[in-house]
Design a protein around this motif. Structure first.
Motif, short mmCIF file in Angstrom:
data_model
loop_
_atom_site.label_atom_id
_atom_site.label_comp_id
_atom_site.label_asym_id
_atom_site.label_seq_id
_atom_site.Cartn_x
_atom_site.Cartn_y
_atom_site.Cartn_z
N SER A 55 -24.10 -68.73 -29.87
CA SER A 55 -23.43 -69.48 -28.80
C SER A 55 -22.66 -70.65 -29.41
O SER A 55 -22.91 -71.03 -30.56
CB SER A 55 -24.44 -70.03 -27.79
OG SER A 55 -25.28 -70.99 -28.40
N ALA A 56 -21.78 -71.22 -28.61
CA ALA A 56 -21.12 -72.47 -29.04
C ALA A 56 -22.14 -73.60 -29.07
O ALA A 56 -22.06 -74.50 -29.90
CB ALA A 56 -19.97 -72.81 -28.09
N SER A 57 -23.08 -73.55 -28.14
CA SER A 57 -24.11 -74.59 -28.10
C SER A 57 -24.88 -74.63 -29.41
O SER A 57 -25.18 -75.72 -29.94
CB SER A 57 -25.07 -74.34 -26.93
OG SER A 57 -24.37 -74.26 -25.72
N GLN A 81 -17.39 -83.33 -20.09
CA GLN A 81 -17.72 -82.42 -21.17
C GLN A 81 -18.90 -81.57 -20.73
O GLN A 81 -19.60 -81.88 -19.77
CB GLN A 81 -18.00 -83.27 -22.44
CG GLN A 81 -18.43 -82.69 -23.75
CD GLN A 81 -17.83 -81.40 -24.22
OE1 GLN A 81 -17.62 -80.47 -23.46
NE2 GLN A 81 -17.61 -81.28 -25.54
N PHE A 82 -19.14 -80.49 -21.46
CA PHE A 82 -20.27 -79.60 -21.22
C PHE A 82 -21.52 -80.24 -21.84
O PHE A 82 -21.41 -80.86 -22.90
CB PHE A 82 -19.95 -78.25 -21.89
CG PHE A 82 -20.83 -77.12 -21.47
CD1 PHE A 82 -20.70 -76.56 -20.21
CD2 PHE A 82 -21.79 -76.61 -22.33
CE1 PHE A 82 -21.51 -75.50 -19.82
CE2 PHE A 82 -22.61 -75.55 -21.95
CZ PHE A 82 -22.47 -75.00 -20.68
N MET A 127 -13.24 -82.65 -27.38
CA MET A 127 -13.20 -81.31 -26.79
C MET A 127 -11.81 -81.08 -26.22
O MET A 127 -11.23 -81.96 -25.59
CB MET A 127 -14.25 -81.24 -25.67
CG MET A 127 -14.40 -79.91 -24.99
SD MET A 127 -13.44 -79.76 -23.48
CE MET A 127 -14.25 -80.91 -22.40
N ASP A 153 -15.00 -79.67 -30.42
CA ASP A 153 -15.45 -78.60 -29.52
C ASP A 153 -14.22 -77.82 -29.07
O ASP A 153 -13.46 -78.27 -28.20
CB ASP A 153 -16.20 -79.22 -28.33
CG ASP A 153 -16.73 -78.16 -27.37
OD1 ASP A 153 -16.21 -77.03 -27.40
OD2 ASP A 153 -17.64 -78.48 -26.58
N ALA A 155 -14.53 -74.76 -27.90
CA ALA A 155 -15.15 -73.64 -27.17
C ALA A 155 -14.14 -72.92 -26.29
O ALA A 155 -14.20 -71.70 -26.13
CB ALA A 155 -16.32 -74.15 -26.33
N GLN A 156 -13.20 -73.68 -25.74
CA GLN A 156 -12.22 -73.09 -24.81
C GLN A 156 -10.87 -72.85 -25.48
O GLN A 156 -9.92 -72.48 -24.80
CB GLN A 156 -12.02 -74.05 -23.63
CG GLN A 156 -13.29 -74.41 -22.88
CD GLN A 156 -13.04 -75.36 -21.72
OE1 GLN A 156 -11.92 -75.77 -21.48
NE2 GLN A 156 -14.10 -75.70 -21.01
N SER A 177 -16.52 -70.69 -28.42
CA SER A 177 -17.45 -69.96 -27.57
C SER A 177 -16.88 -68.58 -27.23
O SER A 177 -15.69 -68.45 -26.97
CB SER A 177 -17.71 -70.71 -26.27
OG SER A 177 -18.53 -69.92 -25.41
N LYS A 182 -15.15 -66.83 -21.41
CA LYS A 182 -14.10 -67.31 -22.31
C LYS A 182 -13.00 -66.25 -22.50
O LYS A 182 -13.15 -65.11 -22.10
CB LYS A 182 -14.71 -67.70 -23.66
CG LYS A 182 -15.73 -68.84 -23.53
CD LYS A 182 -15.08 -70.10 -22.97
CE LYS A 182 -16.01 -71.30 -22.95
NZ LYS A 182 -17.07 -71.25 -21.93
N GLY A 189 -22.15 -65.85 -27.23
CA GLY A 189 -21.83 -65.94 -28.65
C GLY A 189 -20.88 -67.08 -28.92
O GLY A 189 -20.34 -67.70 -27.99
C1 LIG Z 1 -16.30 -77.19 -23.69
C2 LIG Z 1 -17.52 -76.32 -23.85
N1 LIG Z 1 -18.37 -76.58 -24.87
C3 LIG Z 1 -19.46 -75.82 -25.06
C4 LIG Z 1 -19.75 -74.76 -24.23
C5 LIG Z 1 -20.98 -73.95 -24.50
O1 LIG Z 1 -20.67 -72.62 -24.82
P1 LIG Z 1 -21.80 -71.53 -25.01
O2 LIG Z 1 -22.13 -70.99 -23.64
O3 LIG Z 1 -21.18 -70.48 -25.89
O4 LIG Z 1 -22.95 -72.17 -25.64
C6 LIG Z 1 -18.89 -74.45 -23.17
C7 LIG Z 1 -19.20 -73.35 -22.26
O5 LIG Z 1 -18.75 -73.21 -21.16
C8 LIG Z 1 -17.74 -75.26 -22.98
O6 LIG Z 1 -16.88 -75.02 -21.98
#
Ligand SMILES: Cc1ncc(COP(=O)(O)O)c(C=O)c1O
Length: 380
Positions: A55-57, A81-82, A127, A153, A155-156, A177, A182, A189
């Motif tokens: 995951s991105a997390s 932010q996430f 981000m 970040d 992710a997007q 992400s 996505k 992932g």
């Molecule tokens: C900006 C941002 N960072 C991190 C994440 C986390 O992604 P993941 O679900 O792959 O862990 C997201 C997921 O929506 C996101 O939008």
């Protein structure tokens, strides 16, 4: 009128074949699909190394460990932010310091970030919202002037760039992400991108429970050992097999999304011109990947009414992040520096419209016409 879901996972139709090939090869963890994805990401993102993760997390957590953040360290990040970006900071006992955003892009405000720096600040965690680049020049200058590490970040933001340089290639570490929502997906992932090759051995260990298994598997060690604190973030080879054909077609997938995005922009232009709605803003230096198309209503109440109006007509829509600083965990663990001029107000106005791979172009016009009708305008 056809129903229009807010989102659908990107699927090209050839993923199953790749997954079966991986099953037949027995490469359920790591293997050729994972290596091929990493090679493509490496090239696409212009980085020294790319590690596929679950995951991105997980990649964000690995970034915080890579920087060896310590209790008392501060990391500046946007409140819009996430949660995973803040979780990664907290994992190391460091303090998330939230700052305001630029209301046009919803990205971190470089001036607010600069004002939040203290002698304890270790890093800046930015981000790129909706795949539109942050204002990189002042942010890079801030990091250089104050000796801060940059975490990115993205992710997007796969496929997007700033002044021609891919997003994800600016930070010492960056995450992508591949969640089902996505532009490209492997279900769950992500990836960790590294600017410096020197960080790769450590990042590999962080991904693999703090062990040097990766070096062992390459035959560089006769046995593997637990070397440090780490997490378990190696993705399934099956998931990598799903991602691979999509990565191979990244340019075409991005182009198709951008066409839908531009259609929205044209269809909603009369409402923007009349001052009835706000729309997205893309700075001239940014090439975006059309991850999200959002509009902005007058306020939260109008947004709820519009979302309900769309839902009653079979059209999905979605708000987005609740500001982290006002969420229960944000109040407990972090602090907001400066004034919240835009974060709360703009996040309450923002509404994301349907946008997914394979969405029929007429769905854009149908959505825009329904929004126009809500505002008492004749359709597009
Ligand atoms: C900006 C941002 N960072 C991190 C994440 C986390 O992604 P993941 O679900 O792959 O862990 C997201 C997921 O929506 C996101 O939008």
């Amino acid at each position: 009128m056809a129903c229009i879901p807010f989102s659908r996972p990107t699927l090209l139709g050839c993923e199953a074949e790749q997954v079966v090939a991986v099953l037949q090869a027995g490469e359920l963890s790591g293997g050729r699909a994972t290596a091929a994805c990493e090679r493509l990401l490496n090239i696409e993102c212009g980085v020294s190394a790319a590690l596929l993760t679950c995951s991105a997390s997980a990649a964000l957590e690995m970034s915080a460990l890579l920087l060896a953040l310590r209790p008392g360290d501060e990391v500046i990040l946007p409140s819009f932010q996430f949660p995973s970006a803040a979780n990664a900071i907290l994992r190391c006992g460091a303090v998330p310091v939230f700052v305001d955003i630029d209301p046009r892009t919803m990205n971190i405000d470089p001036q607010a970030a600069a004002a939040a720096v203290t002698p304890r600040t270790r890093a800046l965690s930015i981000m790129h919202y909706s795949g539109v680049a942050c204002d990189m020049q002042p942010l890079l200058a801030l990091c250089a002037d104050r000796g801060l590490d940059l975490l990115e970040d993205a992710a997007q933001a796969l496929g997007a760039s700033w002044r021609g340089k891919p997003l994800g290639s600016f930070g010492r570490a960056a995450c992508l992400s591949f969640h089902a929502t996505k532009n490209l997906t492997m279900g769950e992932g992500g990836a960790l991108l590294l600017r410096e090759t020197a960080d790769l051995p450590l990042a590999e260990q962080l991904r693999d429970k703090g062990t040097d298994q990766a070096a062992f598997r390459r035959g560089e060690k006769t046995f593997y050992q637990w070397q440090r604190q780490g997490i378990s973030a190696v993705p399934s080879g099956l998931a990598a097999a799903c991602l691979l054909p999509q990565l191979e077609q990244l340019a075409a997938i991005t182009a198709a999304r951008r066409a839908l995005w531009q259609r929205y922009d044209a269809a909603l232009a009369p409402l923007y011109a009349a001052g009835l709605l706000g729309g997205p803003y893309v700075p001239p230096d940014a090439f975006h990947n059309a991850h999200i198309y959002f509009i902005k209503t007058a306020d939260a109440a109008e947004r709820s009414k519009l979302a309900a109006y769309l839902a009653a007509r079979g059209i999905g829509s979605a708000s987005h992040f609740q500001p982290l600083h006002s969420a229960p965990a944000g109040r407990r663990y972090g602090r907001f520096h400066g004034e919240d001029r835009y974060t709360t107000r703009e996040s309450e106005r923002l509404l994301r419209l349907p946008l997914y791979h394979g969405m029929p172009p007429q769905a854009v016009e149908q959505t825009a016409a329904t929004i126009s009708a809500f505002y008492g305008r004749k359709g597009v």
